[in-house]
Design an enzyme around this catalytic site. Structure first.
Site, PDB file in Angstrom:
ATOM      1  N   GLU A   1      -7.802   5.633  -4.607  1.00  0.00           N
ATOM      2  CA  GLU A   1      -6.700   6.581  -4.365  1.00  0.00           C
ATOM      3  C   GLU A   1      -6.628   7.721  -5.394  1.00  0.00           C
ATOM      4  O   GLU A   1      -5.535   8.084  -5.827  1.00  0.00           O
ATOM      5  CB  GLU A   1      -5.353   5.824  -4.357  1.00  0.00           C
ATOM      6  CG  GLU A   1      -5.280   4.788  -3.273  1.00  0.00           C
ATOM      7  CD  GLU A   1      -4.039   3.887  -3.389  1.00  0.00           C
ATOM      8  OE1 GLU A   1      -3.483   3.548  -2.341  1.00  0.00           O
ATOM      9  OE2 GLU A   1      -3.643   3.521  -4.506  1.00  0.00           O
TER      10      GLU A   1
HETATM   11  C1  TNX Z   1      -2.960   0.217  -2.474  1.00  0.00           C
HETATM   12  S1  TNX Z   1      -5.366  -1.358  -2.844  1.00  0.00           S
HETATM   13  C2  TNX Z   1      -3.392   0.278  -3.789  1.00  0.00           C
HETATM   14  C3  TNX Z   1      -2.482  -0.127  -4.863  1.00  0.00           C
HETATM   15  C4  TNX Z   1      -1.124  -0.510  -4.337  1.00  0.00           C
HETATM   16  C5  TNX Z   1      -1.300  -1.317  -3.073  1.00  0.00           C
HETATM   17  C6  TNX Z   1      -0.020  -1.857  -2.534  1.00  0.00           C
HETATM   18  C7  TNX Z   1      -5.664  -0.287  -3.817  1.00  0.00           C
HETATM   19  C8  TNX Z   1      -7.026  -0.263  -4.299  1.00  0.00           C
HETATM   20  N1  TNX Z   1      -4.681   0.549  -4.160  1.00  0.00           N
HETATM   21  O1  TNX Z   1      -2.363   0.922  -5.800  1.00  0.00           O
HETATM   22  O2  TNX Z   1      -0.474  -1.244  -5.310  1.00  0.00           O
HETATM   23  O3  TNX Z   1      -1.899  -0.509  -2.110  1.00  0.00           O
HETATM   24  O4  TNX Z   1      -0.240  -2.708  -1.455  1.00  0.00           O
END
Ligand code: TNX
Length: 537
Positions: free
Chosen positions: A341
């Site tokens: 992300e």
């Molecule tokens: C996505 S999964 C994220 C996390 C959040 C999560 C909550 C991932 C690699 N990144 O930053 O905490 O969703 O479900």
């Protein structure tokens, strides 16, 4: 070699012979009929062959381990400690107490070709002896978990004058389906103490999980002391989601967690998430920041707004220090660099960044793991992608010859709510009731070839949970299902059968004081003690 096998067998024979002769002098025990195949073992072993009698575990049982193996000696001591907390019995380990021993549990190091993996084990349970064969202490440790699960919660004190805990006889041949069986805990959004992490390790180890991935840094907090950059924890560790107190692990705390996990033959995989999810680090050291804004401490739950400056050499010097200090305390072969992300990092900067960080991780002797987005960079086949969201990224990783850890959010995320009424958790990926968590096939998931799958990991993000009891509510019972999905073969897995065995985990979970989610899909078999308590209430 032959000499040492001969020597070991001799000791074993002497032990068994000595014991049965002294057993003859005692009254004959009446043993219940049993069926090893009906025991509530999780994860279900590869093969179970029942012989329908019982080994009477009692105060005249002793534990011995192969001589000259410190690792096995420790596994023996672990077993004795766990038998003590379950039954109150105090079984000696590797001490000859002569006439008081009727039966033995022998943990035996063997180099048999029948034991394919380092975690393989065989359990031979007879009336007079239990022999646990393994190639390594790790294999013996997995076998010990099976044995723990076979000891009844309640003793049988009606059949004989003395109290016994009957263990069904037969043979168990077992080995893992996947070498990597993990859980992840986000200690960044909310901090969890060393004691909390230890309890989680206790519970996971009982189900043969062998990797605990700690998500140590994120926008809301930096949780690991880095001596060369003290403001990371002094400033970056002071906050958490919801304005609560934050916290961090000193290097001594972290080493304590690593050592505790090691005692449970579990590796700790540290994650420093970057280039995104780095707000806390950038508040501590603003030169790291690459989003053009002045970073401020953050206690919300949005993602994707922060990034390191990927074009400054000083940023990579900083990362080198962080990776060096953490890897020096981490015996596992892996270092997780996050990489998810990074919405405000330009694609070419992201690739440049991941490529450079991979080299840093390798320089410090570790294999890099990254969330699936990292596979977009020019990675080496020794690096590993953790598939959480994008099949396309996972496929790219496979094309690069990389291994993949399966953590698909809609199946394996422990922070997803069970249903719309569950007290904690999110639901952006799915609602994951206990059956949905279990009924899928990692072996063929999204067309990734099985040889590219390292294993399964269940991540627990902590935006909505702030203490161990809430952690337990989301993790249990689903984590127990993930242990079976990653250890047991597809042919041996079956929801109807699993849910019966899961129901019988209730007394263990209660004894361990676990606040598990009492899913209505499961007909929980509570212990008599807890039924009494419930009736009294
Ligand atoms: C996505 S999964 C994220 C996390 C959040 C999560 C909550 C991932 C690699 N990144 O930053 O905490 O969703 O479900």
């Amino acid at each position: 070699m032959i000499k040492s096998i001969f020597f070991k067998s001799l000791i074993l024979l002497c032990l068994i012979a000595g014991i049965s002769s002294c057993a003859e002098k005692k009254e004959q025990l009446i043993l219940p009929e049993t069926d090893l195949a009906k025991e509530a073992l999780i994860p279900i072993p590869l093969k179970i062959i029942p012989t329908n009698s019982a080994f009477a575990l009692d105060q005249f049982t002793a534990i011995y381990t192969s001589p000259r193996s410190e690792g096995l000696n420790r596994v023996g001591a672990f077993l004795s400690e766990k038998i003590n907390s379950k039954t109150g019995l105090r079984l000696p380990v590797n001490t000859i107490e002569g006439t008081t021993v009727d039966r033995i549990i022998y943990i035996n190091q063997v180099d048999s070709s029948e034991l394919e993996e380092k975690e393989s084990y065989q359990l031979y349970i007879k009336k007079d002896s239990i022999i646990l064969n393994a190639k390594t202490a790790e294999g013996a440790f997995r076998g010990v978990q099976t044995l723990r699960q076979l000891i009844p919660e309640k003793s049988n004190d009606t059949l004989n004058k003395r109290v016994i805990w009957p263990i069904p006889t037969g043979k168990i041949i077992d080995q893992p389906n996947f070498v990597y069986r993990g859980a992840m805990l986000d200690v960044a959004r909310h901090f969890f103490s060393v004691e909390d992490v230890k309890k989680y390790i206790d519970l996971l180890a009982y189900y043969k999980i062998n990797a605990l991935h700690l998500h140590l840094t994120d926008d809301q907090g930096w949780r690991i002391e880095i001596k060369s950059w003290p403001r990371l924890t002094e400033v970056g560790g002071s906050t958490e989601v919801g304005g609560e107190a934050g916290g961090f692990y000193t290097q001594e705390d972290y080493k304590e967690i690593v050592a505790y996990a090691g005692k449970h033959h579990m590796m700790i995989i540290p994650e420093v998430d970057m280039p995104g999810h780095t707000n806390a680090a950038s508040v501590a050291y603003p030169f790291l920041n690459g989003n053009g804004k002045t970073p401020k401490l953050y206690e919300g739950t949005h993602v994707g707004f922060s990034t390191f400056d990927t074009r400054k050499d000083t940023v990579y010097a900083f990362i080198d220090d962080v990776v060096r200090e953490i890897t020096a305390m981490t015996p596992s072969p892996y270092f997780h660099i996050g990489g998810d992300e990074s919405h405000v990092t330009k694609k070419k900067d992201f690739i440049y960044f991941i490529d450079r960080v991979e080299k840093i991780v390798q320089k410090h002797g570790k294999q890099m793991i990254g969330w699936d987005e990292a596979a977009k960079a020019n990675l080496d086949s020794s690096s590993i992608a953790q598939f959480w969201n994008s099949k396309e990224n996972a496929t790219t990783a496979v094309e690069k010859g990389m291994k993949v850890i399966l953590s698909p959010a809609k199946k394996a995320y422990l922070d997803m709510q069970y249903d719309p009424l569950s007290k904690h958790g999110l639901h952006w990926a799915a609602y994951i009731p206990v059956d949905t968590a279990y009924v899928w096939t990692p072996e063929t998931y999204s067309g990734i070839p099985k040889e590219n799958i390292l294993g399964v990991e269940a991540p627990l993000w902590s935006e909505t949970i702030s203490n161990i009891s809430e952690l337990e509510y989301l993790a249990f019972p689903r984590a127990i299902g993930y242990s079976e999905l990653s250890w047991s073969t597809e042919e041996n897995r079956n929801w109807d059968d699993f849910k019966e065995r899961l129901a019988k985990q209730a007394p263990f979970l209660e004894r361990m004081n676990v606040n598990y989610y009492p899913s209505k899909l499961i007909d929980w078999k509570k212990s008599e003690h807890s039924i009494e308590t419930i009736q009294k209430d």
